[in-house]
Design an enzyme around this catalytic site. Structure first.
Site, PDB file in Angstrom:
ATOM      1  N   LYS A 261      -6.000  10.183  -7.210  1.00 46.39           N
ATOM      2  CA  LYS A 261      -6.545   8.985  -6.560  1.00 46.39           C
ATOM      3  C   LYS A 261      -5.445   8.344  -5.721  1.00 46.39           C
ATOM      4  O   LYS A 261      -4.372   8.010  -6.229  1.00 46.39           O
ATOM      5  CB  LYS A 261      -7.061   7.987  -7.611  1.00 46.39           C
ATOM      6  CG  LYS A 261      -7.466   6.619  -7.020  1.00 46.39           C
ATOM      7  CD  LYS A 261      -8.117   5.708  -8.037  1.00 46.39           C
ATOM      8  CE  LYS A 261      -8.337   4.302  -7.487  1.00 46.39           C
ATOM      9  NZ  LYS A 261      -8.931   3.367  -8.475  1.00 46.39           N
ATOM     10  N   LYS A 273     -11.036  -8.695  -6.301  1.00 42.76           N
ATOM     11  CA  LYS A 273     -10.374  -8.869  -7.594  1.00 42.76           C
ATOM     12  C   LYS A 273      -9.823 -10.287  -7.695  1.00 42.76           C
ATOM     13  O   LYS A 273      -9.420 -10.872  -6.688  1.00 42.76           O
ATOM     14  CB  LYS A 273      -9.184  -7.904  -7.717  1.00 42.76           C
ATOM     15  CG  LYS A 273      -9.548  -6.473  -8.039  1.00 42.76           C
ATOM     16  CD  LYS A 273      -8.290  -5.651  -8.247  1.00 42.76           C
ATOM     17  CE  LYS A 273      -8.625  -4.183  -8.460  1.00 42.76           C
ATOM     18  NZ  LYS A 273      -9.375  -3.915  -9.686  1.00 42.76           N
ATOM     19  N   ASP A 343     -15.373  -2.596  -6.053  1.00 41.79           N
ATOM     20  CA  ASP A 343     -14.106  -2.402  -6.778  1.00 41.79           C
ATOM     21  C   ASP A 343     -14.121  -1.106  -7.600  1.00 41.79           C
ATOM     22  O   ASP A 343     -13.088  -0.681  -8.106  1.00 41.79           O
ATOM     23  CB  ASP A 343     -13.844  -3.616  -7.685  1.00 41.79           C
ATOM     24  CG  ASP A 343     -12.398  -3.690  -8.145  1.00 41.79           C
ATOM     25  OD1 ASP A 343     -11.563  -2.945  -7.572  1.00 41.79           O
ATOM     26  OD2 ASP A 343     -12.111  -4.482  -9.064  1.00 41.79           O
ATOM     27  N   ARG A 347     -13.752   6.243  -7.891  1.00 40.90           N
ATOM     28  CA  ARG A 347     -14.675   7.357  -8.155  1.00 40.90           C
ATOM     29  C   ARG A 347     -15.337   7.849  -6.864  1.00 40.90           C
ATOM     30  O   ARG A 347     -15.691   9.024  -6.763  1.00 40.90           O
ATOM     31  CB  ARG A 347     -15.716   6.925  -9.210  1.00 40.90           C
ATOM     32  CG  ARG A 347     -16.583   5.777  -8.805  1.00 40.90           C
ATOM     33  CD  ARG A 347     -17.260   5.097  -9.990  1.00 40.90           C
ATOM     34  NE  ARG A 347     -16.326   4.242 -10.741  1.00 40.90           N
ATOM     35  CZ  ARG A 347     -16.641   3.592 -11.858  1.00 40.90           C
ATOM     36  NH1 ARG A 347     -17.853   3.689 -12.380  1.00 40.90           N
ATOM     37  NH2 ARG A 347     -15.740   2.848 -12.464  1.00 40.90           N
TER      38      ARG A 347
END
Ligand code: BES
Ligand code: ZN
Ligand code: ZN
Length: 493
Positions: A261, A273, A343, A347
């Site tokens: 990632k 966030k 957020d 994935r």
């Protein structure tokens, strides 16, 4: 730091700091020195409650026959095989810290006892090198680097055998250092372009063993990487899809893919966030850093397996172009994803990176990702969550991690939780309908893209970036977690 292994006795060493391992419940240490001095030391140790337990250390004056400045006794506890290597690493970390604090730049450590096999030299050397690390681009380190470490073996044959382990440690820690520097570099500088430049440096230095291909936004659009590009669309920095491939100079039929990632900064996107949670989010490319650090070792180690390294690098930012909660994107494998939380971006990037990796027919895929805060809640800051669709492969990675001294623990890909990522209007949703088990539902999401290939998913959100030291030999900041395990794994793949 120059590391050597020779046959020798501690008190004859020219080093400034001499280090003696002491096992708990043993009185056979310090056999080579003067009896009066030995009795003094034993008395002093008793009065200071030094019993040779793990983590204990005692800095003392040296005997008359030694030219060293100080003698460091290090506790090793009971010498069981499982704990010996980590005990050695932990003890060497303490020794390096002591030397640095006291301004001593040359060290010698005695590994003459029969419990110390030649392999011990790898644990000692890697811990010493890891402990000597500092990130000094923006602030000069308070302490100078250690110049030399002498490992004193009981006999010449062992000393000779230790040399290849020292070399292995030097190569691997150089890779870990690449990863640590990348993670520690602030996101203002550590952009996707900076990551691809780092990949280029590694490929160039490989003497033709590693090839590099970098895809820009247009090239990724052609490959229909809608999930990855959805994350990248809000960022001003151009995304860089990085593909490294190492071809083994020795004949092999095996192929491995490692996917990292590479979110160079994770603001959360429009699902912003909170300030606290954003403070460490330059570390969200630690999986990519581990892949690059791993590739940095390959030209020297020349493992007998072909390896693809894949990184879908991008920032996750807020702008008028950002992806919105509720938007639906189509991933490169054709699956549609309803994005309900921007957020949960990792994935999405991994999905397309894995689809790309599959095209190169790997026998196994390992991904490394700072994927979920939930993994840190579950396993704490020191332990990686491992998920897999192939028990055997998972066991191999777990055992590589034990050998490497990195902590990993298996978590289940519970099939009953799969329905939690079903969407009413797309094939998948990018966050689960339940607040619980977030690490597992993230793993299940990624599983939707591996097409039954043998695959291990490593959620490194905890140990990738240490907010407090991970051990005596791994200071705060980027740890390079994953590199050491990948090397051990690939050497037995
Ligand atoms: N990069 C974060 C995960 C993370 C958290 C890494 C803490 C390192 C330390 C990831 O992209 C993220 O934000 N995940 C969300 C998922 C949630 C929205 C389902 C999280 O963990 O809160
Ligand atoms: Zn995120
Ligand atoms: Zn993230």
């Amino acid at each position: 730091m120059k590391i050597t292994a020779i046959k020798g006795k501690l008190f004859a060493s020219q080093a400034e700091l001499i280090v003696l391992p002491v096992f708990g419940n043993s009185t056979v240490w310090m056999n080579d020195c003067d009896e009066v001095f030995k009795q003094r030391v034993i008395k002093l140790a008793q009065s200071l409650d030094f019993t040779g337990q793990v983590g204990q250390s005692l800095c003392l004056e040296t005997p008359a026959e030694s030219s060293a400045h100080e003698l460091l006794l290090l506790g090793f506890g009971d010498k069981t095989n499982e704990t010996l290597m980590e005990g050695l690493r932990e003890a060497m970390g303490l020794a390096i810290q002591t030397a640095k604090r006291r301004g001593l730049r040359s060290m010698a450590v005695e590994l003459s006892a029969t419990v110390f096999k030649p392999e011990s030299a790898e644990a000692v050397s890697s811990a010493a090198l890891l402990a000597d690390y500092s990130f000094s681009t923006y602030k000069k380190s308070h302490y100078p680097k250690i110049d030399s470490l002498e490992i004193l073996a009981g006999d010449g044959k062992t000393a000779q055998a230790m040399r290849k382990y020292i070399e292995q440690a030097e190569i691997v820690v150089a890779g870990v250092t690449v990863a640590r520097d990348l993670v520690n570099t602030p996101a203002q500088e550590m952009t996707p372009k900076h990551l691809s430049a780092a990949a280029q440096t590694i490929a160039k230095a490989s003497g033709g063993l590693i090839a590099l291909k970098v895809l820009d936004r247009a090239a990724c659009t052609k490959l229909k990487m809608g999930a990855y590009l959805a994350v990248a669309q809000g960022a001003d920095h151009e995304p860089q899809f990085i593909h490294l491939s190492y071809t083994s100079p020795r004949p092999t039929k095996k192929t491995l893919a490692v996917v990292g990632k590479g979110v160079t900064f994770d603001s959360g996107g429009l699902s912003l966030k909170p300030a606290e949670a954003m403070m460490t989010m330059k570390c969200d490319m630690a999986g990519a850093a581990a892949v690059l650090g791993f590739f940095a070792t390959l030209a020297a180690l020349k493992p007998r397996v072909n390896i693809h390294g894949v990184i879908a690098a991008t920032e996750n930012m807020v702008s008028g172009k950002s992806i919105r909660p509720g938007d639906i994107v189509r991933a490169a494998n054709g699956k549609t994803v309803e994005i309900l939380n921007t957020d949960a971006e990792g994935r999405l990037t991994l999905a397309d990176a894995i689809t790309y990796a599959l095209k190169h027919q790997p026998d196994a895929i390992i991904d490394l990702a700072t994927l979920t805060g939930a993994c840190v809640v579950a396993l704490g800051e020191e332990i990686t969550g491992l998920m897999t669709n192939d028990k055997k492969l998972g066991q191999k990675v777990l055992s590589a991690a034990v050998q490497a001294g990195e902590k990993m623990w298996e978590l289940p890909l519970e099939p009953r939780y799969r329905e939690l990522i079903n969407s009413d209007i797309a094939d998948l949703r990018n966050i689960a309908t339940s607040r619980y088990g977030g690490t597992l539902t993230a793993g299940l999401f990624i599983q939707e893209f591996v097409e039954n290939k043998s695959w291990v998913h490593l959620d490194i959100a905890g140990p990738a970036f240490a907010e407090r030291p991970l051990s005596s030999y791994l200071a705060k900041g980027g740890t390079g977690h994953g590199v050491r395990t990948l090397v051990k794994f690939v050497q037995s793949f």
